[in-house]
Design a protein around this motif. Sequence first.
Motif, PDB file in Angstrom:
ATOM      1  N   VAL A  99       0.674  -1.146   0.241  1.00  0.00           N
ATOM      2  CA  VAL A  99      -0.140   0.026   0.062  1.00  0.00           C
ATOM      3  C   VAL A  99       0.905   1.179   0.075  1.00  0.00           C
ATOM      4  O   VAL A  99       0.745   2.249  -0.744  1.00  0.00           O
ATOM      5  CB  VAL A  99      -0.901   0.127   1.272  1.00  0.00           C
ATOM      6  N   TYR A 100       2.004   1.406   0.903  1.00  0.00           N
ATOM      7  CA  TYR A 100       2.644   2.375   0.873  1.00  0.00           C
ATOM      8  C   TYR A 100       3.560   2.548  -0.429  1.00  0.00           C
ATOM      9  O   TYR A 100       3.677   3.861  -0.821  1.00  0.00           O
ATOM     10  CB  TYR A 100       3.840   2.052   2.023  1.00  0.00           C
TER      11      TYR A 100
ATOM     12  N   THR B 263      -6.185  -3.419  -3.471  1.00  0.00           N
ATOM     13  CA  THR B 263      -6.680  -3.363  -4.997  1.00  0.00           C
ATOM     14  C   THR B 263      -7.244  -2.089  -5.349  1.00  0.00           C
ATOM     15  O   THR B 263      -6.778  -1.484  -6.409  1.00  0.00           O
ATOM     16  CB  THR B 263      -7.696  -4.513  -5.114  1.00  0.00           C
ATOM     17  N   GLY B 264      -8.035  -1.294  -4.443  1.00  0.00           N
ATOM     18  CA  GLY B 264      -8.478  -0.165  -4.582  1.00  0.00           C
ATOM     19  C   GLY B 264      -7.437   0.946  -5.048  1.00  0.00           C
ATOM     20  O   GLY B 264      -7.560   1.639  -5.803  1.00  0.00           O
ATOM     21  N   ALA B 265      -6.807   0.944  -4.162  1.00  0.00           N
ATOM     22  CA  ALA B 265      -5.458   1.995  -4.156  1.00  0.00           C
ATOM     23  C   ALA B 265      -4.731   1.578  -5.530  1.00  0.00           C
ATOM     24  O   ALA B 265      -4.468   2.835  -5.943  1.00  0.00           O
ATOM     25  CB  ALA B 265      -4.648   1.899  -3.007  1.00  0.00           C
TER      26      ALA B 265
ATOM     27  N   THR C 244      -5.239   9.270  -0.217  1.00  0.00           N
ATOM     28  CA  THR C 244      -5.604   8.065  -0.063  1.00  0.00           C
ATOM     29  C   THR C 244      -4.908   7.295   0.910  1.00  0.00           C
ATOM     30  O   THR C 244      -5.345   6.476   1.609  1.00  0.00           O
ATOM     31  CB  THR C 244      -5.589   7.564  -1.228  1.00  0.00           C
ATOM     32  N   TYR C 245      -3.713   7.532   0.795  1.00  0.00           N
ATOM     33  CA  TYR C 245      -2.811   6.755   1.937  1.00  0.00           C
ATOM     34  C   TYR C 245      -3.285   7.397   3.359  1.00  0.00           C
ATOM     35  O   TYR C 245      -3.065   6.556   4.408  1.00  0.00           O
ATOM     36  CB  TYR C 245      -1.332   7.116   1.823  1.00  0.00           C
ATOM     37  N   GLY C 246      -3.480   8.585   3.511  1.00  0.00           N
ATOM     38  CA  GLY C 246      -4.221   9.203   4.720  1.00  0.00           C
ATOM     39  C   GLY C 246      -5.334   8.348   5.209  1.00  0.00           C
ATOM     40  O   GLY C 246      -5.208   8.115   6.501  1.00  0.00           O
ATOM     41  N   LEU C 247      -6.134   8.050   4.334  1.00  0.00           N
ATOM     42  CA  LEU C 247      -7.142   7.555   4.620  1.00  0.00           C
ATOM     43  C   LEU C 247      -6.900   6.004   5.214  1.00  0.00           C
ATOM     44  O   LEU C 247      -7.530   5.515   6.315  1.00  0.00           O
ATOM     45  CB  LEU C 247      -8.053   7.160   3.573  1.00  0.00           C
ATOM     46  N   PHE C 248      -5.798   5.431   4.601  1.00  0.00           N
ATOM     47  CA  PHE C 248      -5.272   4.043   5.023  1.00  0.00           C
ATOM     48  C   PHE C 248      -4.955   4.211   6.617  1.00  0.00           C
ATOM     49  O   PHE C 248      -5.258   3.307   7.407  1.00  0.00           O
ATOM     50  CB  PHE C 248      -4.159   3.764   4.197  1.00  0.00           C
TER      51      PHE C 248
END
Length: 340
Positions: free
Chosen positions: A82-83, A293-295, A320-324
């Motif tokens: 993800v990162y 997958t969404g990211a 988007t990563y902030g939401l993660f």
Amino acid sequence: MASVPILVAFAIAGAVLAWKGGDYLVRASDRLGAYYGLPAIVQGAIIAAVGSSFPELSSIIIATLRYGAFDIGIGAVVGSAVYNILVIPAVSALVGEGQRLASNRDLVYKEAQFYLLALAVLVLTFSLAVVYEPVGSPTSLEGFVTRPLALIPLLLYGLYLFMQYHDTLDHRASQTTVPSTVDPRRQWAILVASLAIILAGAELLVRSAVGFGDVFGTSPFLWGLTVVAAGTSLPDTFVSVTAARQGNAPMSLANVFGSNVFALLVALPIGILVAGGTVIAFQEIIPMMSFLTGASIVFFAVLRTEMALTRGESFVLLGTYGLFILWLVAESLGITAFVG
């Protein structure tokens, strides 16, 4: 049981060792790639990617063999992926020429799509385990991933290597000069030494993750997603940002795709093979794989527009990563319970 300050010290020391070892490994890999005449995309997707992803592989093997905590390794791979797909390209674009990261059709239509295929095959492998090797009650959605099932993603990585091999042959056929200033024996020696440094760093990271799980009474998977994933992502960040600053956008992006492909198709299956098989809890894995997958789809979409990653699109990825991160905070506080 170790105290929190000691565990924090282990995590910091492990991250530093993983970063320095990854630095040496990637530099040596890059020089060897140039010496053997590999194209930029292959250098990024194979040489640099495998080198910078070695911390993830090390963490899985150490977590499995020494601590019996395969969940930490899974968390490290997914969290790092993800990162890699959201933060590294965004930062690379912001520090690159004109605050943008140029792409090309080879990256979008080969590397990116093969990466999405890797995600699908890994989820399929876990699904087959739940269907054909169920564990517990039917409602538990747990399955035993056997060694034969673990070979499915490894075979797909073999196809990936086959494709890169033929790209290398095409590149060499059109190459007029071959670099001759690199001492390959010295670079191979540096590469082997860097592996030892990375192993030491991975041991400290995994030890800290196990300790945090014991102290706070939380899932090892959650600490793998955070502590271990953050430490093992440092080499990937170094490679892509450095390549972007040097104006080598294809290598920067290829390293991101190649690192994730290696982690998903090689690191995780090898951990399963070492463990002799493992139980996968679908209710824990699927939420994280779905977010990944969404990211990845978001990243693929913004990369395809104008064949470049712009400043504005970079902030979309960082958001988007902030939401993660917010999700992981909610998990750690017990507000949600998808992975805890």
